[in-house]
Design an enzyme around this catalytic site. Sequence first.
Site, PDB file in Angstrom:
ATOM      1  N   LYS A   1       3.250   7.126  -7.655  1.00  0.00           N
ATOM      2  CA  LYS A   1       2.581   6.094  -8.141  1.00  0.00           C
ATOM      3  C   LYS A   1       2.456   5.937  -9.640  1.00  0.00           C
ATOM      4  O   LYS A   1       2.292   4.937 -10.265  1.00  0.00           O
ATOM      5  CB  LYS A   1       1.292   5.944  -7.347  1.00  0.00           C
ATOM      6  CG  LYS A   1       1.584   5.398  -5.977  1.00  0.00           C
ATOM      7  CD  LYS A   1       0.332   4.768  -5.096  1.00  0.00           C
ATOM      8  CE  LYS A   1       0.584   4.245  -3.856  1.00  0.00           C
ATOM      9  NZ  LYS A   1      -0.603   3.785  -3.121  1.00  0.00           N
TER      10      LYS A   1
ATOM     11  N   LYS B   1      12.084   6.509   2.269  1.00  0.00           N
ATOM     12  CA  LYS B   1      11.179   6.048   3.493  1.00  0.00           C
ATOM     13  C   LYS B   1      11.149   4.542   3.390  1.00  0.00           C
ATOM     14  O   LYS B   1      11.099   3.959   2.123  1.00  0.00           O
ATOM     15  CB  LYS B   1       9.685   6.431   3.049  1.00  0.00           C
ATOM     16  CG  LYS B   1       8.542   5.939   4.011  1.00  0.00           C
ATOM     17  CD  LYS B   1       6.884   6.234   3.359  1.00  0.00           C
ATOM     18  CE  LYS B   1       6.728   5.369   2.268  1.00  0.00           C
ATOM     19  NZ  LYS B   1       5.004   5.163   2.457  1.00  0.00           N
TER      20      LYS B   1
ATOM     21  N   LYS C   1       6.597  -0.817   2.214  1.00  0.00           N
ATOM     22  CA  LYS C   1       5.946  -2.056   2.023  1.00  0.00           C
ATOM     23  C   LYS C   1       6.248  -2.663   0.597  1.00  0.00           C
ATOM     24  O   LYS C   1       6.455  -3.838   0.293  1.00  0.00           O
ATOM     25  CB  LYS C   1       4.446  -2.121   1.969  1.00  0.00           C
ATOM     26  CG  LYS C   1       3.875  -1.919   3.468  1.00  0.00           C
ATOM     27  CD  LYS C   1       2.265  -1.809   3.297  1.00  0.00           C
ATOM     28  CE  LYS C   1       1.675  -0.682   3.341  1.00  0.00           C
ATOM     29  NZ  LYS C   1       0.274  -0.708   3.388  1.00  0.00           N
TER      30      LYS C   1
HETATM   31  P1  TYM Z   1      -0.086   2.635   4.300  1.00  0.00           P
HETATM   32  O1  TYM Z   1      -1.156   1.522   4.190  1.00  0.00           O
HETATM   33  O2  TYM Z   1       0.762   3.135   3.148  1.00  0.00           O
HETATM   34  O3  TYM Z   1       0.402   3.066   5.630  1.00  0.00           O
HETATM   35  C1  TYM Z   1       0.059   2.740   6.787  1.00  0.00           C
HETATM   36  C2  TYM Z   1       0.557   3.658   7.755  1.00  0.00           C
HETATM   37  O4  TYM Z   1       1.899   3.654   7.760  1.00  0.00           O
HETATM   38  C3  TYM Z   1       2.429   4.801   7.871  1.00  0.00           C
HETATM   39  N1  TYM Z   1       4.035   4.602   7.620  1.00  0.00           N
HETATM   40  C4  TYM Z   1       5.143   4.748   8.064  1.00  0.00           C
HETATM   41  N2  TYM Z   1       5.229   5.531   9.101  1.00  0.00           N
HETATM   42  C5  TYM Z   1       6.495   5.733   9.474  1.00  0.00           C
HETATM   43  N3  TYM Z   1       7.596   5.433   8.778  1.00  0.00           N
HETATM   44  C6  TYM Z   1       7.552   4.612   7.569  1.00  0.00           C
HETATM   45  N4  TYM Z   1       8.445   4.198   6.786  1.00  0.00           N
HETATM   46  C7  TYM Z   1       6.069   4.469   7.196  1.00  0.00           C
HETATM   47  N5  TYM Z   1       5.523   3.627   6.154  1.00  0.00           N
HETATM   48  C8  TYM Z   1       4.102   3.840   6.177  1.00  0.00           C
HETATM   49  C9  TYM Z   1       1.686   5.489   7.078  1.00  0.00           C
HETATM   50  O5  TYM Z   1       1.864   6.998   7.094  1.00  0.00           O
HETATM   51  C10 TYM Z   1       0.151   5.188   7.337  1.00  0.00           C
HETATM   52  O6  TYM Z   1       0.071   5.973   8.711  1.00  0.00           O
HETATM   53  N6  TYM Z   1      -3.612   6.168   2.702  1.00  0.00           N
HETATM   54  C11 TYM Z   1      -3.081   5.397   3.819  1.00  0.00           C
HETATM   55  C12 TYM Z   1      -4.381   4.414   4.403  1.00  0.00           C
HETATM   56  C13 TYM Z   1      -5.652   5.245   4.908  1.00  0.00           C
HETATM   57  C14 TYM Z   1      -5.767   6.183   5.825  1.00  0.00           C
HETATM   58  C15 TYM Z   1      -7.123   6.469   5.931  1.00  0.00           C
HETATM   59  C16 TYM Z   1      -4.982   6.632   6.981  1.00  0.00           C
HETATM   60  C17 TYM Z   1      -6.729   5.147   4.276  1.00  0.00           C
HETATM   61  N7  TYM Z   1      -7.684   5.897   4.677  1.00  0.00           N
HETATM   62  C18 TYM Z   1      -7.838   7.310   6.674  1.00  0.00           C
HETATM   63  C19 TYM Z   1      -5.542   7.686   7.821  1.00  0.00           C
HETATM   64  C20 TYM Z   1      -6.805   7.735   7.824  1.00  0.00           C
HETATM   65  C21 TYM Z   1      -2.119   4.452   3.240  1.00  0.00           C
HETATM   66  O7  TYM Z   1      -1.928   4.389   2.279  1.00  0.00           O
HETATM   67  O8  TYM Z   1      -1.302   4.079   4.297  1.00  0.00           O
END
Ligand code: TYM
Length: 332
Positions: free
Chosen positions: A114, A196, A199
Amino acid sequence: MEERKILYSAIQPTNNLTIGNYIGPIKNWISLQNDYNCFFAVANMHAITVRQVPAELRQKTLEVIALYIACGVDPEKCVMYVQSHVPAHAELCWVLNTFTYVGEMERMTQFKDKSLRHAENINMGLMDYPVLMAADILLYQTDVVPVGLDQRQHVEIARDIAQRFNNAFSPTFKVPEALYAKIGAKINDLQDPAKKMSKSAENPNGSIFLSDDRDTVIRKFKRAVTDSGSEIKYDPETKAGISNLLSIYSAFTGKTVAEAEADFAGKGYGDFKLAVGETVADKLFPIQKEQARLLADKAYLEGVLRSGAERAARAANKTLSKVYKKIGFYQL
Ligand code: TYM
């Protein structure tokens, strides 16, 4: 809430959620919600580590909650809330900052990525992001954290911080385990299967957004990059594109990869891509319809969030008050 184990997860309300977000974590949430006490947050405090348009952030927060429910998360069984509605997250984050080393944060892969992508805004929050995530998880005495593989490093640092604090004082935090989907813990980009699905991908043709309409979904799958050869076989090393499509198909149909391969034995890539597209579009349509229905009922969604915030705060404040006591904060 009785003797069940605790499950915690969250998603950032940024950009448009993809089928990776659905297949990686959300599908697991739905199948586990009857066995665990679940907390699902919308991580809006994480979202502001990258500049957001305020009105969009506000709207997306509701959209994500509506999506959780539309995908099948039951608000009667699970606590759903917005991270900023529970001040304990920021409060515990501050304490945990003093148990986290700058060097550890500088080494985090996502921070490095990032920082390259947002070179004009490498703010302290971006670097502190994993500590806030540790606070999220540890506040609830979480047993399992269902996430995609890209969050592995962040869950590991949460475990390290928990152990460090427990060792410095006495057992305070449960040390959580990450939980990955058997199929689809990492869904890849349709245009670049080495990457990957994201979004925030530069090329929107590589990501299937949960909001994409049927024609768009089918068009993107038709254009998906495949591999040389003609066999529809799961082999991520040599057939990254086809294997990714097989994972998506398996996740959306509930079939094993072997069953998915059997469905397409003797068929060509063109037929296969069309079938995957149709399968995904068929599944997304009812979710989109239900999400739209829920978004039209703001009073209902706000009710879910209000009760969620209260229940989350009650659980979180218990842990926070233990922490404050252990570190010597004078309490009245
Ligand atoms: P974020 O918002 O980037 O993504 C949300 C969740 O989706 C999963 N993910 C994927 N899984 C499989 N294939 C993909 N291409 C893919 N892209 C995204 C991510 O692994 C995630 O589970 N930091 C976290 C949000 C967060 C969080 C937490 C998660 C904040 N606090 C506490 C768990 C526990 C995040 O940015 O996810």
